[in-house]
Design a protein around this motif. Structure first.
Motif, PDB file in Angstrom:
ATOM      1  N   UNK A 164       8.217   2.295  -0.840  1.00 30.54           N
ATOM      2  CA  UNK A 164       6.703   1.639  -0.283  1.00 30.54           C
ATOM      3  C   UNK A 164       6.783   0.531   0.516  1.00 30.54           C
ATOM      4  N   UNK A 165       7.301  -0.625  -0.309  1.00 31.55           N
ATOM      5  CA  UNK A 165       7.449  -1.512   0.649  1.00 31.55           C
ATOM      6  C   UNK A 165       7.997  -1.885   2.199  1.00 31.55           C
ATOM      7  N   UNK A 166       9.002  -0.986   2.443  1.00 28.40           N
ATOM      8  CA  UNK A 166       9.056  -0.577   4.601  1.00 28.40           C
ATOM      9  C   UNK A 166       7.780   0.623   5.380  1.00 28.40           C
ATOM     10  N   UNK A 167       6.801   0.983   4.009  1.00 30.86           N
ATOM     11  CA  UNK A 167       6.309   1.640   5.156  1.00 30.86           C
ATOM     12  C   UNK A 167       4.930   0.756   5.988  1.00 30.86           C
ATOM     13  N   UNK A 168       5.047   0.824   7.190  1.00 27.25           N
ATOM     14  CA  UNK A 168       4.011  -0.061   7.342  1.00 27.25           C
ATOM     15  C   UNK A 168       2.167   0.269   8.255  1.00 27.25           C
TER      16      UNK A 168
END
Length: 515
Positions: A373-377
């Motif tokens: 989730x933390x890397x989802x733009x």
């Protein structure tokens, strides 16, 4: 806490800004005062070093705008105000742009002070998005295309109703602290930010002889929290009682914005998921929104607040939530129906990735197979929204004559990461008690709240719940919902509707025409 965009901040009348001595060995023969003077970027009362020293002199220009069916002559003042600490030492240079209508009577002409949120966002969003004399227009066929956004005259500028002062919080936009090492301690917290804003506002009012004007605050996103705190700081520290507050997509209670293991937060977010699906299926109506809110605070909240359903009961419940939101049933079940709007699998569907700040906007999903989730733009803050920074830099330099080598810090993650939500007391600092106090103390205070139906960052359900639980003055809080997301004004029709409603708010609050 998620970065609750656009939409800003400072502390007490006496702002403390410590200056530390340079790191010298014990054998250094210089006195402490000499070492401190040597380390300071301020020499003889003038800022000689650091980013704050690069801010140019103020620039005053004159313009004309056609808005509200008439041509308006106005003056733009782009400049800075100097904040000092309690010993009179320079602490920060605060950038602002003031738009004042030529020929208006200053004693009766309203003046509104604008700030964005974040914490860490500059005021370019509200200036070029909603209320200023220029607006950034995105392509109608693809509003996520920031590369082809164009700056145009804003037919929905608020200038017919009020003079406007847009302020960048310290550490954002063009506002710079004198001592960057100690800026967080001096400015980057709820209370200290509010106090600094209150002081800047008082300074501008005094310098321009606007004590008799009706005064308003306009805040977006975290600017909702800031507007409440600044109103309180103005009253307590600067002896100034505001006439009204306008909040756009506000964060009010930060605890409501986290749906993780938080049944009430999840319930207050659900109506925005439902609204996006209603829009997609062409069923969006005020009655449908009321039904969505009633469902979320009724059967839905009752279910998720109790033991997790099992068997057929769970299947029926997840299917119901999936039908109402359009989110696949397997994803709803995986999330236990407590949908996290930041979760990639909640946002990703059929190769498209839905936006946190407007759930009806999508881009091609670069990770259709899933990603942390933390890397989802996110297309608003990291994508097309960045166009506001470049457009603002060109506008301020070319149209307003304020040119600097500094980069306009549209979204300062340094400020956001250093932010303290509580100097003392509960974490995070609670706003509803402060708002309740202001409404009780100030019977003339009116509050205008604008929310986008599809905003998942600061859902409209949080505003409605807050208003419904205010015991005194709830009838002076108006909630207005518009098709759109967090930056609802990015849609031309919603920006025009917002201006129409705001114009009525200013006129009603004054009980007379505002121009």
């Amino acid at each position: 806490m998620r970065l609750a965009l656009p939409a800003l901040l400072l502390a007490s009348v006496s702002l403390t800004f410590p200056v530390f001595a340079a790191d010298k060995s014990p054998s250094d023969a210089k006195t402490p005062d000499a070492r401190t003077a040597e380390a300071s970027p301020v020499k003889d009362g003038v800022i000689k070093e650091g980013p704050a020293s690069l801010l140019p002199a103020d620039s005053v220009t004159h313009h004309r705008l056609t808005a509200d069916g008439r041509e308006i002559a106005y003056t733009a003042h782009a400049g800075t105000l100097l904040l000092r600490d309690d010993q009179g030492k320079p602490g920060a240079k605060v950038f602002y742009i003031a738009y004042t209508m030529d020929g208006a009577k200053p004693g009766t002409r309203p003046v509104s002070f604008f700030f964005n949120g974040g914490p860490g966002a500059g005021s370019a969003y509200l200036n070029l998005g909603a209320a200023g004399p220029k607006t950034l227009r995105f392509p109608a066929d693809d509003p996520t295309d920031g590369a082809n956004a164009k700056l145009v005259d804003n037919p929905d500028s608020w200038l017919p109703a009020t003079d406007m002062v847009f302020i960048d919080a310290v550490g954002t936009g063009y506002s710079r602290p004198v001592d960057e090492e100690n800026a967080a301690k001096a400015y980057y917290s709820v209370k200290k930010d509010a106090a600094a804003f209150a002081k800047v506002i008082q300074m501008w009012i005094g310098a321009n002889g606007r004590e008799a004007s009706p005064h308003y605050l306009v805040g977006e996103s975290y600017g909702g929290i800031r507007s409440i705190q600044v109103a309180d700081a103005l009253q307590e520290q600067q002896n100034l009682i505001v006439n009204g507050i306008v909040m756009i997509s506000p964060a009010i209670e930060m605890g409501f914005l986290d749906s993780t293991d938080n049944p009430l937060g999840a319930a207050l977010t659900l109506p925005s998921f439902i609204a996006a699906h209603l829009d997609e299926t062409h069923q969006l109506t005020p009655a449908a929104i009321d039904a969505a809110y009633s469902y979320a605070l009724g059967p839905y909240l009752t279910t998720i607040a109790n033991a997790r359903p099992q068997g057929d009961a769970a299947k029926r419940f997840y299917a119901e939530v999936a039908e109402k939101t359009g989110i696949p049933e397997n994803v709803v079940a995986k999330e236990g129906a407590m949908l996290d709007p930041m979760a990639h699998d909640v946002r990703s569907r059929d190769g498209r990735l839905h936006g946190l700040y407007d759930f009806t906007q999508t881009i091609a999903d670069p990770y259709p197979d899933g990603i942390d989730n933390s890397n989802s733009p996110e297309m608003t803050l990291s994508g097309f929204g960045r166009a506001y920074g470049n457009a603002f830099t060109g506008y301020v330099g070319n149209d307003l004559g304020f040119r600097t080598a500094l980069t306009y810090d549209l979204l300062s993650m340094k400020v956001n990461g250093a932010w303290k939500y509580a100097d003392e007391g509960p974490f995070p600092t609670r706003q509803i008690p402060v708002l309740r106090k202001l409404l009780a103390l100030d019977p003339a205070l009116h509050v205008f709240v604008a929310n986008g139906y599809f905003d998942m960052a600061c859902p409209f359900g949080t505003t409605r719940w807050t208003r419904d639980h205010i015991p005194v003055g709830a009838d002076r809080i108006g909630i207005h919902l518009y098709p759109g997301g967090h930056m609802l004004y990015a849609r031309p029709a919603s920006r025009a509707a917002l201006w129409h409603d705001v114009q009525g708010f200013y006129a009603a609050a004054r009980g007379t025409e505002t121009h």
